[in-house]
Write a protein that holds these residues in place. Structure first.
Motif, mmCIF file in Angstrom:
data_model
loop_
_atom_site.group_PDB
_atom_site.id
_atom_site.type_symbol
_atom_site.label_atom_id
_atom_site.label_comp_id
_atom_site.label_asym_id
_atom_site.label_seq_id
_atom_site.Cartn_x
_atom_site.Cartn_y
_atom_site.Cartn_z
ATOM 1 N N GLN A 1 0.809 -1.222 0.000
ATOM 2 C CA GLN A 1 0.000 0.000 0.000
ATOM 3 C C GLN A 1 0.844 1.276 0.000
ATOM 4 O O GLN A 1 0.379 2.324 -0.409
ATOM 5 C CB GLN A 1 -0.965 0.008 1.180
ATOM 6 C CG GLN A 1 -0.293 0.048 2.534
ATOM 7 C CD GLN A 1 -1.253 0.417 3.648
ATOM 8 O OE1 GLN A 1 -2.173 1.192 3.438
ATOM 9 N NE2 GLN A 1 -1.056 -0.152 4.826
ATOM 10 N N TYR A 2 2.105 1.170 0.478
ATOM 11 C CA TYR A 2 2.935 2.378 0.506
ATOM 12 C C TYR A 2 3.879 2.424 -0.687
ATOM 13 O O TYR A 2 3.889 1.548 -1.542
ATOM 14 C CB TYR A 2 3.728 2.446 1.813
ATOM 15 C CG TYR A 2 2.861 2.578 3.049
ATOM 16 C CD1 TYR A 2 1.834 3.534 3.085
ATOM 17 C CD2 TYR A 2 3.058 1.768 4.157
ATOM 18 C CE1 TYR A 2 1.031 3.661 4.216
ATOM 19 C CE2 TYR A 2 2.261 1.892 5.278
ATOM 20 C CZ TYR A 2 1.243 2.833 5.309
ATOM 21 O OH TYR A 2 0.473 2.961 6.416
ATOM 22 N N GLU A 3 4.750 3.452 -0.610
ATOM 23 C CA GLU A 3 5.659 3.693 -1.721
ATOM 24 C C GLU A 3 6.831 2.730 -1.748
ATOM 25 O O GLU A 3 7.459 2.508 -2.762
ATOM 26 C CB GLU A 3 6.221 5.111 -1.557
ATOM 27 C CG GLU A 3 6.036 5.980 -2.742
ATOM 28 C CD GLU A 3 6.175 7.420 -2.305
ATOM 29 O OE1 GLU A 3 7.300 7.787 -1.917
ATOM 30 O OE2 GLU A 3 5.169 8.148 -2.304
ATOM 31 N N LYS A 4 7.143 2.233 -0.548
ATOM 32 C CA LYS A 4 8.310 1.358 -0.458
ATOM 33 C C LYS A 4 7.938 0.083 0.280
ATOM 34 O O LYS A 4 6.970 0.044 1.046
ATOM 35 C CB LYS A 4 9.445 2.063 0.278
ATOM 36 C CG LYS A 4 10.057 3.161 -0.574
ATOM 37 C CD LYS A 4 11.328 3.674 0.055
ATOM 38 C CE LYS A 4 12.083 4.514 -0.963
ATOM 39 N NZ LYS A 4 12.820 5.602 -0.335
ATOM 40 N N LYS B 1 -9.450 -14.663 -8.569
ATOM 41 C CA LYS B 1 -9.637 -15.053 -9.974
ATOM 42 C C LYS B 1 -8.307 -15.060 -10.724
ATOM 43 O O LYS B 1 -8.043 -15.930 -11.545
ATOM 44 C CB LYS B 1 -10.592 -14.057 -10.657
ATOM 45 C CG LYS B 1 -12.017 -14.166 -10.170
ATOM 46 C CD LYS B 1 -12.990 -13.626 -11.224
ATOM 47 C CE LYS B 1 -14.400 -13.597 -10.661
ATOM 48 N NZ LYS B 1 -14.649 -12.383 -9.838
ATOM 49 N N ASP B 2 -7.460 -14.047 -10.398
ATOM 50 C CA ASP B 2 -6.231 -13.889 -11.174
ATOM 51 C C ASP B 2 -5.090 -14.782 -10.706
ATOM 52 O O ASP B 2 -4.124 -14.994 -11.425
ATOM 53 C CB ASP B 2 -5.749 -12.436 -11.096
ATOM 54 C CG ASP B 2 -6.772 -11.482 -11.712
ATOM 55 O OD1 ASP B 2 -7.694 -11.991 -12.379
ATOM 56 O OD2 ASP B 2 -6.642 -10.262 -11.513
ATOM 57 N N TYR B 3 -5.186 -15.241 -9.457
ATOM 58 C CA TYR B 3 -4.047 -15.987 -8.891
ATOM 59 C C TYR B 3 -4.510 -17.337 -8.357
ATOM 60 O O TYR B 3 -5.681 -17.535 -8.083
ATOM 61 C CB TYR B 3 -3.391 -15.178 -7.761
ATOM 62 C CG TYR B 3 -2.752 -13.893 -8.248
ATOM 63 C CD1 TYR B 3 -1.411 -13.864 -8.631
ATOM 64 C CD2 TYR B 3 -3.495 -12.716 -8.344
ATOM 65 C CE1 TYR B 3 -0.832 -12.693 -9.093
ATOM 66 C CE2 TYR B 3 -2.925 -11.544 -8.804
ATOM 67 C CZ TYR B 3 -1.579 -11.533 -9.173
ATOM 68 O OH TYR B 3 -1.013 -10.384 -9.624
ATOM 69 N N ASP B 4 -3.524 -18.233 -8.177
ATOM 70 C CA ASP B 4 -3.868 -19.566 -7.687
ATOM 71 C C ASP B 4 -4.074 -19.590 -6.176
ATOM 72 O O ASP B 4 -4.728 -20.478 -5.643
ATOM 73 C CB ASP B 4 -2.765 -20.553 -8.058
ATOM 74 C CG ASP B 4 -2.644 -20.690 -9.558
ATOM 75 O OD1 ASP B 4 -3.494 -21.372 -10.138
ATOM 76 O OD2 ASP B 4 -1.742 -20.061 -10.157
ATOM 77 N N ALA B 5 -3.446 -18.633 -5.492
ATOM 78 C CA ALA B 5 -3.651 -18.534 -4.045
ATOM 79 C C ALA B 5 -3.301 -17.121 -3.616
ATOM 80 O O ALA B 5 -2.608 -16.386 -4.343
ATOM 81 C CB ALA B 5 -2.776 -19.534 -3.293
ATOM 82 N N VAL C 1 -10.927 -6.542 3.545
ATOM 83 C CA VAL C 1 -11.746 -7.749 3.420
ATOM 84 C C VAL C 1 -13.216 -7.311 3.403
ATOM 85 O O VAL C 1 -13.685 -6.684 4.360
ATOM 86 C CB VAL C 1 -11.502 -8.712 4.601
ATOM 87 C CG1 VAL C 1 -12.275 -9.998 4.395
ATOM 88 C CG2 VAL C 1 -10.023 -8.986 4.764
ATOM 89 N N SER C 2 -13.903 -7.623 2.348
ATOM 90 C CA SER C 2 -15.294 -7.189 2.249
ATOM 91 C C SER C 2 -16.158 -7.917 3.279
ATOM 92 O O SER C 2 -15.789 -8.989 3.757
ATOM 93 C CB SER C 2 -15.817 -7.457 0.837
ATOM 94 O OG SER C 2 -15.897 -8.853 0.645
ATOM 95 N N ILE D 1 -7.964 -3.032 -6.065
ATOM 96 C CA ILE D 1 -8.323 -4.364 -6.561
ATOM 97 C C ILE D 1 -8.945 -5.134 -5.395
ATOM 98 O O ILE D 1 -8.522 -4.951 -4.248
ATOM 99 C CB ILE D 1 -7.095 -5.102 -7.148
ATOM 100 C CG1 ILE D 1 -7.485 -6.461 -7.743
ATOM 101 C CG2 ILE D 1 -5.992 -5.270 -6.122
ATOM 102 C CD1 ILE D 1 -6.403 -7.081 -8.605
ATOM 103 N N THR D 2 -9.928 -5.963 -5.676
ATOM 104 C CA THR D 2 -10.590 -6.667 -4.566
ATOM 105 C C THR D 2 -9.953 -8.035 -4.355
ATOM 106 O O THR D 2 -9.294 -8.572 -5.241
ATOM 107 C CB THR D 2 -12.081 -6.885 -4.865
ATOM 108 O OG1 THR D 2 -12.166 -7.696 -6.030
ATOM 109 C CG2 THR D 2 -12.810 -5.574 -5.070
ATOM 110 N N LEU D 3 -10.188 -8.552 -3.169
ATOM 111 C CA LEU D 3 -9.703 -9.905 -2.853
ATOM 112 C C LEU D 3 -10.291 -10.917 -3.835
ATOM 113 O O LEU D 3 -9.601 -11.823 -4.288
ATOM 114 C CB LEU D 3 -10.153 -10.284 -1.439
ATOM 115 C CG LEU D 3 -9.172 -10.125 -0.295
ATOM 116 C CD1 LEU D 3 -9.800 -10.649 0.983
ATOM 117 C CD2 LEU D 3 -7.879 -10.846 -0.584
#
Ligand code: SF4
Ligand code: SF4
Lengths: 602, 397
Positions: A311-314, A364-368, A534-535, A357-359
């Motif tokens: 979430q931050y710059e570094k 959907k985009d990743y395997d875990a 977390v929604s 981006i939502t959890l």
């Protein structure tokens, strides 16, 4: 030859009138001398089962056998003697790290069963157990290893109280070898370290001046050695065997010594990570704190494509934004993180889950997905006046200092809190006061009494050296506000924090009052987690434990199979737990993706 | 009356067997002139655990071969697989009767190669322990010579006092036989309270013992008849056969490491080892009697001069993995039997690469004993063996 030679031998007859010199009564006990090396005794409650006695015994007369369940600082084993092998040299006694092992002055033992001569002193009751006499480790300067720590060079208070330069200088080669020499390779520390690092092994590498081997051992269990070598809470050192008679090993500084002494451009070659395989599976990692970085590192080694959302710059999470630079310089953080990123780990900065981006999308985009989002939210005391704009949270200020943002620094500050974070903000603000006003005026107060302060002792001592007043044992009551600004903190004496049953139940004495002046108040009484990413829908699928923590299994898998969590939000809070969690989670994620069954959420 | 003639046992000895051109005896067992006789092994300790293969003609020995190998211990080899500290309980067994010199030379080797300075007080205590070891050994060794001629009385007297000395060892070191007191870096304890007083009481008994044993042995016609002129070591053999200590001094050669190469605190003590020239069993025994006397004096000097307090051990690297740089050294001291030394090679690891013990028994009880037994009487074998202070455990380490 003379007649004398014939007669003188007969003078021996003069002894005929003397008493015989042999002992008349052979049945009476003849006690062994004060130092006699007789049968073994062991104070099993003092013994920690380090096994050093077993190691020194050249006759292999000692075996370590189970005695009780292992606990932190105690292997649960105790030495068992085989008197068919023992030669009573008592080296085991002299080397014993706790002085629990001694010899009695008893030396006769008759039994019909040869098996009897194998026994566990202190566990198998013997007639000589209460025998006070017998061999003990000689007194005075008599040790088989140096029990005193090699002093670490720190900057003097006057050299450090105005700047954020690193204050611990690190060991020189000679110092490191001398310190590493003190280890008896018992492994008690390994059992206690949350990441179970190969401590005696890497200490041995320091002794043998084999930094490459040392680095390989470090990375087996810990991909952040520069960082841990500086700011780890070193639980290992609190249990180190040598600490029972003297100072524990400086395990943390030795780890730092290895990491400091290998240049980063050699890492990949030494760690054999130049050509990592790629299994074309993708894992998303939320947060680049210790847990996230650790998970990313071990997953990358297994061939996973990892993407970290920060979430931050570094990168670095609380390690960068929570710990002041004088304790952990940014270069050291970068060295560890750059190496992990060089393994093909992708990182997206300024990326906020739930907003950017939502959890669910990540699923959907990743395997875990692994979340190691830490404890970033400051906790409020909730006392009157705490909502004033000049009343701050330590975590916010520390983050702003790191980010280079301007923060308010007044000439009179009060900090509420007795943990390490409170000391961090105290010492940071003290430095800034010094820079701005040329003097320090800061009072740090806490509920706990001096001896129960949760902060490390050295932090408290060093804060005082730098001019801060640490005044513990007070309960904050209210912040007095005048003209829209705080002027100070009202406190009353706090006598105890917990009741007899161990519940948090502060007992205060309202007649003992105090007023700490301050035009700026900082609250540092703990941190909370921020699960806003977390929604609400998603939360319904997660199982929560009694303290509001998400329930995970031994591999940090939540009840949502593809969602793993670790680090401060689950265990700790400290860096090394995060690293250990990340490592285990990486294995869990690998198992999950490959479809291998493992323990369900606990 | 010429008593010498009256008690003449030394009848002319034969010149059996004939020698061949190379000086080797020609022994033909089938001639029935010769008999093989094994002396030992018959006892697991002292001189019994080696054996002599004797070829006799009548009661006269014509050839002797020393056989060792009954103890099969291999301590030197074992030490190559031991950490330096673990060599300490191993090495003491190389000479059972007098274990302290083993401890000292091992420690001194390790200290020299490892660059350790032993504290002053520990050096005095080491000197004391080494002299106490000599004392207890000679209390049996001196009368033991008469014992080989069946005069056991002095041995009983000596053994009693020796037991008292072992009491002192017990209170100082925690052990009676294996003292395990001198270890790398120093020693394992200061003198207990009242030690000096109790020691002095024991020494008084030794003073008395010395007088009595003088009467019993050295002014005894039987002892003289048996020992005088027996097994003479010609002075030329001293170097040829590697003869040390009392045996050399009985031949008029001053060999005493304490005097010639002072170590520990011997340089600060006042003593003059006794020498004589007859070089026979009697002379060697007499030298030992004087050694015992000198030891009593040395112990008194040490107790008077030594500090009561101080560090007993220098700090060493962690003994669990003490690595010693590459090097080699030879360290020696004077045991009751003569020069006792250790050669150690280190290779930078935590174990010695090679350890080799050099003790006087090795040369004296093999080559020299074999030579001295030629033409001796069977009945004198034990006496000759004991006069050389034979210690089989030290030969077979
Ligand atoms: S060295 Fe001491 S503490 Fe360690 S196992 Fe042996 S007796 Fe116990
Ligand atoms: S660091 Fe301490 S606890 Fe760990 S192996 Fe060494 S001596 Fe044992």
């Amino acid at each position: 030859m003379s007649i004398k030679d014939l007669l003188t031998p007969f003078t021996a007859w003069k002894r005929i009138t003397k008493d015989p010199v042999t002992i008349r009564d052979p049945f009476n006990d003849r006690p062994g001398a004060e130092r006699y090396r007789g049968f073994h005794k062991n104070d099993v409650n003092k013994c920690i089962g380090c096994g050093t006695c077993e190691d020194i015994c050249e006759n292999e007369a000692i075996d370590m056998v189970p005695f009780k369940d292992p606990i932190s600082g105690d292997s649960g084993l105790r030495p068992r003697l085989d008197y068919g092998r023992c030669c009573w040299c008592a080296l085991c006694v002299d080397v014993c790290t706790t002085n629990s092992l001694t010899l009695s002055n008893e030396y006769t033992w008759v039994t019909v069963d040869p098996e009897d001569f194998r026994y566990t002193p202190g566990v198998d009751k013997k007639a000589w157990d209460d025998n006070e006499k017998g061999w003990k480790k000689p007194e005075g300067n008599y040790e088989f290893y140096n029990i005193n720590r090699v002093e670490m060079h720190h900057l003097h208070p006057e050299d450090r109280d105005k700047s954020f330069v690193e204050m611990v200088k690190g060991y020189s080669r000679e110092q490191a070898i001398a310190e590493a020499d003190r280890c008896v390779e018992c492994g008690i520390c390994t059992a206690t370290c949350p990441a179970h690092m190969g401590i005696p092994e890497y200490i041995k590498a320091v002794r043998h001046e084999d930094m490459e081997e040392g680095l390989r051992i470090l990375y087996e269990t810990n991909p952040l050695p520069e960082i841990c070598g500086r700011i780890c809470t070193h639980k290992c050192e609190t249990v180190c065997s040598i600490g029972h008679k003297g100072d524990p090993l400086s395990i943390r500084w030795l780890k730092r010594y290895i990491a400091d002494n290998v240049s980063s451009d050699k890492y990949k070659e030494i760690l054999n990570t130049i050509d990592l395989s790629n299994n074309h599976k993708k894992v998303a990692i939320i947060g680049s704190g210790p847990a996230g970085l650790s998970a990313a590192h071990y997953l990358a080694l297994m061939g996973y494509q990892c993407t970290i959302f920060e979430q931050y710059e570094k990168a670095g999470g609380m390690m960068r934004y929570g710990i002041p630079e004088y304790r952990l310089p940014y270069d050291s953080i970068d060295k560890d993180i750059d190496y992990i990123l060089s393994l093909g780990v992708d990182i997206k900065y300024n990326a906020r889950i739930g907003i950017d981006i939502t959890l669910e999308q990540l699923n959907k985009d990743y395997d875990a997905v692994f979340a190691g989002t830490g404890l970033h939210l400051g906790r409020s005391t909730g006392i009157p006046g705490s909502d004033n704009e000049h009343v701050y949270y330590a975590t916010d200020l520390l983050r702003q200092i790191t980010a280079g943002e301007e923060i308010e620094v007044t000439d009179q500050i009060v900090v509420i809190g007795g943990g390490n974070v409170a000391m961090d903000i105290t010492r940071s603000l003290a430095r800034m006061q010094n820079q701005k006003f040329g003097k320090v005026n800061i009072i740090t107060t806490a509920l706990e009494r001096e001896k129960n302060l949760p902060a490390d002792l050295e932090e408290v001592v060093e804060s005082r050296e730098e001019g801060a007043v640490i005044n513990p044992g007070w309960a904050p009551q209210s912040i007095e506000i005048e003209n829209g600004r705080p002027v100070g903190l009202h406190v009353i004496k706090c006598n105890s924090l917990f009741d007899d049953s161990g519940r948090f139940n502060p007992q205060c004495d309202i007649t003992k009052k105090e007023f700490f002046r301050g035009s700026m108040i900082v609250q540092s009484i703990g941190q909370g987690m921020d699960l806003s990413y977390v929604s609400e829908d998603f939360k319904k699928d997660l199982e929560f434990g009694p303290r509001g923590r998400v329930q995970t299994n031994a591999h940090f898998q939540t009840s949502v199979k593809w969602f793993f969590m670790g680090g401060d939000i689950i265990e700790g809070p400290d860096v090394i737990h995060g690293i250990a969690n990340g490592h285990k989670a990486a294995i869990g994620i690998d198992n999950y993706i490959q479809g291998i069954d493992f323990a369900p959420a606990k | 009356m010429d008593l010498t003639k009256m008690f003449q046992f030394n009848a002319d000895r034969s010149s059996y067997p004939e020698l061949d051109a190379n000086g080797k005896p020609i022994i033909d067992l089938s001639s029935h002139k010769y008999l093989k006789l094994w002396q030992g092994p018959q006892h697991p300790g002292v001189t019994g655990n080696m054996s002599l293969e004797l070829t006799v003609n009548g009661d006269e020995i014509v050839e002797s071969i020393t056989h060792v190998g009954y103890l099969h211990r291999g301590f030197e080899k074992l030490m190559e697989r031991r950490k330096f500290i673990q060599c300490f309980p191993t090495c003491i067994r190389m000479c059972v009767a007098e274990p302290d010199p083993n401890e000292y030379i091992l420690s001194a080797c390790i200290e020299e190669l490892g660059g350790i300075e032993v504290p002053e007080t520990a050096q005095w205590l080491r000197t004391l322990a080494l002299e106490m070891a000599r004392l207890q050994v000679l209390l049996r060794g001196v009368p033991g010579q008469a014992g080989t001629f069946s005069l056991g009385l002095g041995y009983q007297w000596g053994n009693y006092i020796r037991d008292l000395i072992l009491d002192r060892f017990e209170e100082l070191t925690g052990g009676r036989v294996y003292h395990m007191y001198i270890l790398p870096g120093g020693v394992r304890g200061l003198l207990p309270d009242g030690f000096k007083k109790r020691m002095e009481e024991n020494l008084k008994l030794v003073d008395e013992f010395l007088v009595n044993i003088n009467d019993l042995m050295y002014n005894n016609i039987v002892f003289k008849q048996r020992a005088v002129g027996l097994a003479v070591i010609p002075v030329e053999w001293i170097d040829k056969y590697g003869v040390y200590g009392p045996s050399a001094r009985a031949a008029g050669i001053m060999r005493d490491v304490r005097k010639t190469h002072p170590y520990l605190k011997y340089g600060e003590l006042d003593f003059e080892p006794f020498t004589t020239t007859a070089s026979d069993v009697y002379a060697r025994s007499l030298v030992r009697w004087h050694d015992l006397k000198m030891t009593v004096d040395l112990i008194r000097q040490i107790m008077a001069k030594m500090p009561d307090k101080g560090d007993i051990k220098a700090p060493t690297p962690n003994v669990m993995h003490w690595r010693i740089p590459k090097g080699e050294t030879y360290v020696k001291c004077e045991s009751s039997r003569g020069e006792y030394g250790m050669y150690m090679v280190t290779d930078g690891s935590d174990m010695p690469r090679r350890v080799n013990l050099k003790g006087p028994s090795y040369t004296q009880a093999t080559a020299l004993l074999e030579r001295l037994l030629i033409n001796a009487n069977i009945a004198d074998t034990a006496a000759i063996m004991v006069s050389l202070a034979t210690c089989p455990p030290e030969i077979e380490r």
